[in-house]
Scaffold this active site. Structure first.
Site, PDB file in Angstrom:
ATOM      1  N   SER A   1       2.520 -17.767  92.060  1.00 16.85           N
ATOM      2  CA  SER A   1       2.437 -16.564  91.538  1.00 16.85           C
ATOM      3  C   SER A   1       1.098 -15.987  91.170  1.00 16.85           C
ATOM      4  O   SER A   1       0.250 -16.855  90.586  1.00 16.85           O
ATOM      5  CB  SER A   1       3.413 -16.285  90.289  1.00 16.85           C
ATOM      6  OG  SER A   1       4.553 -16.592  90.627  1.00 16.85           O
TER       7      SER A   1
ATOM      8  N   GLU B   1       4.206 -25.288  79.847  1.00 15.56           N
ATOM      9  CA  GLU B   1       5.128 -24.376  80.304  1.00 15.56           C
ATOM     10  C   GLU B   1       6.373 -24.494  79.918  1.00 15.56           C
ATOM     11  O   GLU B   1       7.177 -23.402  79.885  1.00 15.56           O
ATOM     12  CB  GLU B   1       5.059 -24.728  82.017  1.00 15.56           C
ATOM     13  CG  GLU B   1       5.760 -23.951  82.810  1.00 15.56           C
ATOM     14  CD  GLU B   1       5.831 -24.262  84.401  1.00 15.56           C
ATOM     15  OE1 GLU B   1       5.326 -25.347  84.735  1.00 15.56           O
ATOM     16  OE2 GLU B   1       5.819 -23.219  85.121  1.00 15.56           O
TER      17      GLU B   1
END
Lengths: 372, 411, 372, 411
Positions: free
Chosen positions: B169, B254
């Protein structure tokens, strides 16, 4: 109970199903479908209409479009259970074509008495048709139809008309004073304005149809009995389509799980994957068995048809949701991409899941039958 | 006095007042472009510019990197990022575009890079000037991250990198990448090392970024191919062969279990479409006709929405309880559930929204009649990004079973 | 919103919870419970009453029975959040005692105004009590109470009265003309006939109480406001009990899965087991977080208490069902036997799941609050 | 003409007529004792005597063992057991007590024993005179059946058996046991052999049967301990070291995937309490008050019951489709689902019944006010016997994933 033990699934039915499977396996694999329909990925893309008209013409030559037309009107008059077998195979290929709507119209016309004969003859000669009954809220209830017939002219806007870009005719449910009647007309009749929808599903097209003082042939003035008779057949066929598509999702995902290695093992070694896919198989098999049972009931025990069709559609609709979700999840990252064919069936199934009532809707109807 | 404020330290209270005052004046106007559903779907430079401008102004106001030391561009405060996040959410600011930088690269760099590198990289990361991306997954290394094959071969003070990363991404906008690669093929975990790599400056010279298209039709994630890219050994984080341990720092942050709070916002988005919230489902159900009434009157729909509401509230209360040690038996037990729950709740909410919409869930963004502009089918499809990326839900359940419940490793 | 970030869970609360846990871990392990309550396995066994009165007396000395009694009436007046911590620990031990019903009665009395003071003083002095409100259909709705007060005398039959064999007093909801009032009396008052139920749960007792012209002290003539105020506290405490019992089920099953070997691996290696137990953990944590949030809301934001208590009870009730089912399934054959302690908690949880409304009932109420 | 009859062969049609005529006269009166919920919970000799008398008379009428050869006591017919089962179900006969004998021992003996042994054992098995039990599970061998440790040591023409079997239903009444044991400790699967063992005659002389108590409080299953029990080598089925293969025959029949149809009935039971059926849930819901109406009017309850109805009908239609080869892609795909689905449907039905009962689900058999006499909580608890025994649901899903979908073995 006078249902035959084998669902009335004859050799002829098996032959039809088998030939459809072979034809599509040869001519219309998932990569062909992807190449045909997935050209424009942008989320804001407008309406699109991509399909293999030549292959559809070949199917028409094989007589598939007129399977539900009685012999008296020049059709084949196959039992529903055989037609369900065909629809399962078309679903397995996610084949874009107007067969399901045309069959739906045929069953409604067939139940509508003498007025249905001329349209059925047109279908026997190659016409295709879709059903206009839903309002903007997605109600499939005859009483909620958004079209009215005043002084013999149709006015109103029908929504969620399936495969509208692929059919030559429309079968319209329209209120006519106290009753709701059926009307038959060509899509290109004057006053008909077709507005294609921009939809998620790449294997179908859909649209709204605006009727502005349209002249149409009246099939019958009161469609309620015909509608009640035909709807179980329609539910059953859409459920058969979901079963076929579900089977593609299962097999494709199993193949991936068997081939993809992580942690030095194929994915399928891991129970988290294996058991999810077994549950999908169980869901598919339940839906499939109920589809053939519903078709058989429609063929042999009409007064029980709705009960079994509600079961089939409820099971198929729920399965379409679970099989879709699991097919993407078990493919992992690759299943989240446009290039992987999984999304084609995911989108078709999420579309089918909602057509003609979802699981809870069918269960509520079933409860009314069973529990009062 | 708000609940959040009750327990503020004097420093936090002062900082909160500052944040509130600044936000009252500086919360940006909604953009003229369509914003994506999350920072991971940023497709156009228009979208990026709007969001970058916001991040820069928030950073300049001291609302980003609050708890990092001043020397690395941070605010040098104690436990103030959470205050900033609360106030930004309340003020319904846009989200920040440098989400991988802030959430994953920054803590990793902070804990594992040499001082000089930290001071060079972190200020532009916080300000959003340098967008970051993450080079972890490969075609053959998804859930089994330790099997990455991207290889760096030593050449004096340099390393020569070859390999293929996927699902990257923001790579199309990124200046920097955090990169997990292999420096030794003879051992699995211990053969991994961890680098920060300037990719934008190497585009066409050893680095190729190719967009991948998502199931939704959006772009925003990419493949990144390395062909003989040379990088300096000074870009290595921690020791050679310690890449796996460094990656664990990244993943802990994360998954929401890291020590440093990530600057986050996104109030605007969640307000404008009620994205993933049970309140949005109620709103949708009230606008949706069903069987002669509204879907909001259907007992089954009501029950489903209440289940979602309870799951969402439960997650919020988990996060609250996670800070009350007396009510927590295992320090990681709630933190490690966060990503799993959030992603599954999001998925189910979007799925329920489609069920409520019924036939209209077939309509997509390009259709003028699509309810909520077609956002729900898009959100449903995007939700699989969250149940798959950064450890699939299946991997998350392994982690919980193994690290929290102490069960044997499933692989 | 004025809720403290830490639920108001003070050091004092932590101390109470911790001391309860230690006391029960020392004195009342699952094998002690089994030895005490599981002597007669026959399915046709009649009502039974087994509990450790000495240990309960010790708890009374510690003042646990009067935690919910305001200081003005000689009690401790602890915040609900602290009491919830205690109840979680009693649930973890499945400790048979009248604490939950006595606390329930205390909260109702505390909300009932001046009339509640004398009974609260009795509780402060060691009385225990249970709430009589449910009819034979298991409705917990004040308006459905099956007892009537006519000319100052109670008549009717209250059902599902919890731990009736262990309490000294009853707090009865009885219709009194247009309103429903609260009445306080001793269990052994003349005209009270307690009929113990034969129940599945071995860690509780339950019964129906027949009132035949019983004289009782009126606490208040209209209990509706008090009931509305007290019920969220009662739901929260029963939910806390389920959370504690769920935690026992989880830990015991995890221990078994880590120790039991099949296919040369501990059971916990297999994702089919591991992921089931992770899901149970997730369910427990959700319920637990919501319990402390509900307790905190009751303490600090009374007007929001019902909303949060419905969430807590819904989550806890559903968790009690899933944790019970998985605790037996993951234990395999041994979990299906009477000798394995798992069934004790299974039965307690299936009992708790239904008390004071199950998940769907609480969600329907929640929906009325949130959606109208 | 009934649906079942439509496809009857002439032999089947004639046999059906016979069965119908006999059943019209000979279906027994309901017993005066409480019958257990299944043959596996038979606790008392009163219960057993009633059921044994029924099995004997059904056998004498030719309704048991129909498709086995005449030489072994069977009816010598083709595909007639299914007809008998249909007619017995329709006539609502009681169930047969020798359920392990009929369902598992008979086909195993038939396929693997020598002719003489078959002729000796099967007639009394079919008639119910000899009750059979199954010695497979051990404390250390549950799902991992191949790890059984019960050991037989050779001693001339005899074997000396030592070991410990558990969960042995009906052992307290059984004349015979099918016994999986180890004759070689050096290899796992290939060290197993399979015997039939006369246990009743050896009670107190090498065999001890101790009742175990179930979660419900019922007895009916046992531990069986072997201490130096001598058995003749002629009681061995198939070759030495082939025990695992023989056990697979047993399990295939247990899971409903065997070649020989098991005589079954149980119509009376399913009629009298509607056990596990959605129709019973409807009936219960109609009798149960809820929120000022009946539970049968509650939309959530209705939806749940309809889901159960659909699952049950789906299973019935699976069994029907299992005989239509054109609609079946894999021969074992439906048959292997049978046990999994049946046991989980049963469990969920009983669970839903308890939910419908609400607080009254707390009441057990000894309580006069218990709805349906307390059968539902008992059925719910008993249902775990079915999701655990004969391969847990988890093992069933492995089998389906591996044998039908071809996925890698999970162990």
């Amino acid at each position: 109970m006078t249902q035959p033990d084998n669902f009335g699934f004859t050799e002829e039915a098996a032959l039809l199903k088998d030939s459809a499977r072979k034809l599509l396996a040869e001519k219309f694999t998932a990569d062909v479908l992807h190449g045909m329909v997935a050209g424009d990925p942008t989320p804001e893309r407008g309406p699109a209409l991509h399909w293999d008209e030549a292959l559809w013409a070949q199917m028409q030559e094989l007589g598939w479009g007129l399977l539900a037309v009685p012999e008296a009107q020049g059709g084949v008059g196959m039992p529903l259970v055989a037609v369900a077998g065909l629809c399962e195979e078309l679903g397995r290929a996610a084949f874009p074509c107007p067969l399901l709507p045309t069959l739906s119209a045929s069953y409604l016309l067939g139940a509508a008495g003498a007025g249905g004969e001329a349209p059925l003859e047109a279908i026997a000669e190659g016409a295709t048709a879709s059903l206009a009954v839903s309002d903007a809220n997605g109600s499939w209830d005859l009483a909620q139809t958004p079209v009215e017939c005043i002084d013999g002219k149709l006015n109103g806007t029908a929504c969620f008309v399936q495969d509208i870009g692929k059919v030559s005719h429309l079968l319209v449910c329209a209120r006519n004073g106290d009753t709701t009647g059926l009307y038959w007309l060509a899509v290109d009749a004057p006053g008909v304005d077709v507005q294609a929808d921009a939809i998620v599903d790449l294997s179908r097209d859909q649209g709204r149809v605006v009727f502005a003082g349209v002249e149409a042939m009246q099939v019958c003035a009161d469609a309620s009995a015909a509608f009640a008779r035909a709807m179980p057949a329609i539910w059953t066929l859409y459920a058969a389509d979901m079963v076929g598509a579900g089977e593609w999702q299962l097999q494709t995902t199993v193949d991936y799980a068997n081939q993809r290695q992580q942690f030095d093992r194929p994915l399928g070694f891991f129970q988290a994957v294996k058991h999810q896919l077994v549950d999908v198989m169980v869901d598919i098999d339940r839906a499939k068995s109920l589809v053939y049972s519903a078709a058989c009931a429609w063929d042999t025990e009409p007064e029980e048809a709705a009960r079994y069709a509600h079961m089939a559609q409820s099971a198929a609709s729920d399965m379409a949701a679970s099989a879709s979700s699991r097919s993407v999840q078990c493919h992992g990252g690759i299943g989240f991409t446009w290039e992987c064919f999984v999304h084609l069936f995911f989108k078709r199934q999420k579309h089918s899941q909602m057509l003609w009532g979802d699981g809870p809707w069918h269960r509520a109807r079933l409860a009314s039958i069973v529990m009062g | 006095m708000s609940a959040d404020q009750q327990k503020d330290t004097p420093e936090q209270a002062e900082f909160r007042a500052h944040a509130q005052a600044w936000l009252a004046e500086n919360t940006p106007e909604p953009p003229t472009v369509r914003l994506p559903q999350s920072p991971l779907e940023i497709m156009t430079t228009d979208q990026l510019s709007y969001l970058q401008a916001w991040q820069k102004s928030a950073y300049d106001a001291g609302l980003v990197g609050c708890d990092y030391p001043v020397e690395v561009g941070g605010g040098g405060r104690q436990n103030c990022q959470r205050i900033a996040n609360e106030e930004m959410r309340r003020a319904r600011t846009p989200f920040m575009p440098n989400v991988i930088g802030l959430g994953m690269a920054a803590p990793t760099v902070f804990y594992h890079a040499q001082e000089e590198l930290k001071q060079r990289l972190l200020p532009k990361l916080f300000s959003g000037e340098d967008i970051w991306c993450q080079g972890f997954s490969e075609p053959g290394a998804g859930s089994d991250l330790a099997s990455v094959q991207t290889f760096a071969e030593r050449k004096g003070d340099k390393w020569v990198i070859n390999g293929h990363k996927v699902w990257t991404s923001l790579a199309h906008f990124a200046e920097w990448m955090i990169l997990l690669l292999r420096t030794d093929k003879s051992v699995k975990h211990d053969g991994l090392s961890y680098f920060v790599v300037p990719i934008k400056s190497a585009l066409g010279k050893g680095v190729t970024v190719r967009p991948l298209i998502k199931i939704t039709g959006e772009t925003g994630f990419n493949e990144v191919i390395f062909e003989d890219l040379e990088v300096d050994d000074s870009y290595r984080l921690d020791e050679l062969g310690k890449g796996w341990q460094v990656a664990m720092t990244t993943l802990a942050h994360e998954r929401g279990a890291g020590e440093l709070v990530t600057p986050s916002s996104g109030g605007m988005k969640s307000e404008s479409t009620h994205n993933t919230s049970a309140m949005a489902l109620i709103d949708l159900a009230r606008r949706t006709a069903r069987n002669g009434a509204t879907a909001a009157e259907d007992p089954l729909v009501r029950d489903q929405i209440m289940q979602q509401l309870i799951r969402e509230q439960g997650l919020a209360e988990n996060n609250r309880r996670g800070r009350v040690t007396e009510l927590l038996d295992h320090p990681m037990r709630l933190a490690l559930q966060n990503k799993l729950l959030m992603s599954e709740i999001m998925q189910d909410s979007a799925g329920i929204a489609m069920d409520i919409e019924g036939a209209a869930a077939s309509l997509y963004l390009g259709d003028g009649s699509a309810p909520d502009g077609g956002q729900w089918p898009m959100a449903y499809m995007n939700s699989f990004g969250f149940t798959i990326a950064a450890g699939t839900s299946e991997v998350q359940r392994n982690i919980l079973g193994e690290r929290v419940l102490g069960m044997a490793k499933s692989k």
